[in-house]
Enzyme design. Structure first.
Site, PDB file in Angstrom:
ATOM      1  N   HIS A  54       0.833  -1.206   0.000  1.00 62.26           N
ATOM      2  CA  HIS A  54       0.000   0.000   0.000  1.00 62.26           C
ATOM      3  C   HIS A  54       0.868   1.257   0.000  1.00 62.26           C
ATOM      4  CE1 HIS A  54       0.724  -0.751   4.281  1.00 62.26           C
ATOM      5  NE2 HIS A  54       0.229   0.434   4.598  1.00 62.26           N
ATOM      6  N   HIS A  56       1.325   3.914   1.990  1.00 63.44           N
ATOM      7  CA  HIS A  56       1.915   4.612   3.143  1.00 63.44           C
ATOM      8  C   HIS A  56       3.443   4.589   3.062  1.00 63.44           C
ATOM      9  CE1 HIS A  56      -2.024   3.944   5.583  1.00 63.44           C
ATOM     10  NE2 HIS A  56      -2.095   4.996   4.797  1.00 63.44           N
ATOM     11  N   ASP A  58       5.876   4.224   5.064  1.00 58.64           N
ATOM     12  CA  ASP A  58       6.703   3.209   5.732  1.00 58.64           C
ATOM     13  C   ASP A  58       6.652   1.861   5.007  1.00 58.64           C
ATOM     14  OD1 ASP A  58       4.008   3.062   6.659  1.00 58.64           O
ATOM     15  OD2 ASP A  58       4.606   1.908   8.410  1.00 58.64           O
ATOM     16  N   HIS A  59       5.933   1.807   3.886  1.00 61.66           N
ATOM     17  CA  HIS A  59       5.895   0.601   3.045  1.00 61.66           C
ATOM     18  C   HIS A  59       6.395   0.910   1.633  1.00 61.66           C
ATOM     19  CE1 HIS A  59       3.642  -1.816   6.024  1.00 61.66           C
ATOM     20  NE2 HIS A  59       3.317  -0.609   6.437  1.00 61.66           N
ATOM     21  N   HIS A 112      -7.749  -0.411   5.100  1.00 62.86           N
ATOM     22  CA  HIS A 112      -6.644   0.402   5.643  1.00 62.86           C
ATOM     23  C   HIS A 112      -6.285   1.476   4.616  1.00 62.86           C
ATOM     24  CE1 HIS A 112      -3.200   1.238   8.207  1.00 62.86           C
ATOM     25  NE2 HIS A 112      -2.395   1.152   7.160  1.00 62.86           N
ATOM     26  N   ASP A 135      -0.642  -4.047   5.939  1.00 65.37           N
ATOM     27  CA  ASP A 135      -1.321  -3.544   7.133  1.00 65.37           C
ATOM     28  C   ASP A 135      -2.820  -3.879   7.119  1.00 65.37           C
ATOM     29  OD1 ASP A 135       1.124  -2.556   7.806  1.00 65.37           O
ATOM     30  OD2 ASP A 135       0.564  -0.442   7.797  1.00 65.37           O
ATOM     31  N   HIS A 174       4.018  -5.345  10.255  1.00 62.64           N
ATOM     32  CA  HIS A 174       4.567  -4.797  11.505  1.00 62.64           C
ATOM     33  C   HIS A 174       4.626  -5.865  12.596  1.00 62.64           C
ATOM     34  CE1 HIS A 174       4.349  -0.429  10.507  1.00 62.64           C
ATOM     35  NE2 HIS A 174       3.359  -0.825   9.727  1.00 62.64           N
TER      36      HIS A 174
END
Length: 258
Positions: A54, A56, A58-59, A112, A135, A174
């Site tokens: 996705h 975001h 941090d990905h 998400h 996520d 995570h």
């Protein structure tokens, strides 16, 4: 098929999927490109694909840098998710292959984010499949409903992911397992499987070891969000439908200060 965990940032996981016969590899959510390239080098693999779950940061935040370092690499991401650095957009049901023996199926698992993709990966006959859930599905938990509804998360978890073969290994984005299991016990205090898995997870984390992978079977036994379709779980949270239970459990989790 070999799967390597690559811890990134504070509690993220990136993963490298390696085809044994050809040493070709794919990497899931390579947020720290230099770390990824080091692991590729150490394992003598030829990095071919990026699978982004996705948008975001941090990905997907390492995609542009990785493309800069490896201009030939293909970067896959959900067609409605506006993924940084994406070269190839995927839709639900799209199939990719890696090396001689690995097949990758894109599953649209929205909520998400609108375009969140989980990647279902199969290797040689006799090897358990794996699913990379970003996520959407965590061990004993799920992602916050940032861009979707309880109905979408119900479809993503209980229908799409819940119908995968039970031995499927679950690799999530995570390391949240201990907290998730502590919360799960507030929903089902008498679920022995949750208590046992919590003890196991705490032991793993004390040794700084990952609690992934889980399996779809374990999630169906211990994850309150994947159990939202069970009448006994609905009853525990005062609901009469799976979607209402999903919404209620998420609200409780959002407000929980464990």
């Amino acid at each position: 098929m070999q799967i390597l965990h690559i811890p990134c940032l504070e509690d993220n996981y990136s993963y490298m999927i390696i085809d044994d016969a050809t040493k070709e590899a794919a990497v899931v959510d390579p947020v720290e490109p230099h770390k990824i390239l080091r692991v590729a080098q150490e394992n003598g693999v030829d990095l071919k694909l990026v699978l982004t779950t996705h948008h975001h940061w941090d990905h997907a935040g390492g995609n542009d840098k990785l493309k800069q370092l490896m201009p030939e690499i293909k970067i896959y991401g959900g067609s409605v998710d506006n993924v940084q650095g994406c070269t190839n957009k995927v839709e639900n049901g799209d199939k990719l292959s890696l090396g001689a023996d690995i097949s990758i199926l894109a599953l649209h698992t929205p909520c998400h984010t609108k375009g969140h993709i989980s990647y279902y990966v199969t290797g040689k006959e006799g090897e358990d499949p794996a699913v990379f859930t970003g996520d959407t599905l965590f061990v004993a938990g799920c992602g916050k409903f940032f861009e979707g509804t309880a109905d979408q998360m119900y479809q993503s978890l209980c229908v799409t992911l819940g119908s995968l073969p039970k031995p499927t290994r679950v690799y999530c984005g995570h390391e949240y397992t201990v907290k998730n299991l502590q919360f799960a016990l507030t929903v089902e205090p008498d679920n022995e499987k949750i208590s046992q898995k919590l003890l196991w997870a705490e032991h793993k984390r004390r040794s700084s070891l990952p609690t992934v992978p889980s399996t779809i079977e374990e999630e169906l036994e211990t994850n309150p969000f994947m159990r939202a379709d069970l009448p006994k779980v609905q009853e525990k949270v005062g609901c009469k439908s799976p979607v209402d239970a999903m919404r209620e459990i998420r609200q409780r989790k959002d407000n929980w200060r464990g």
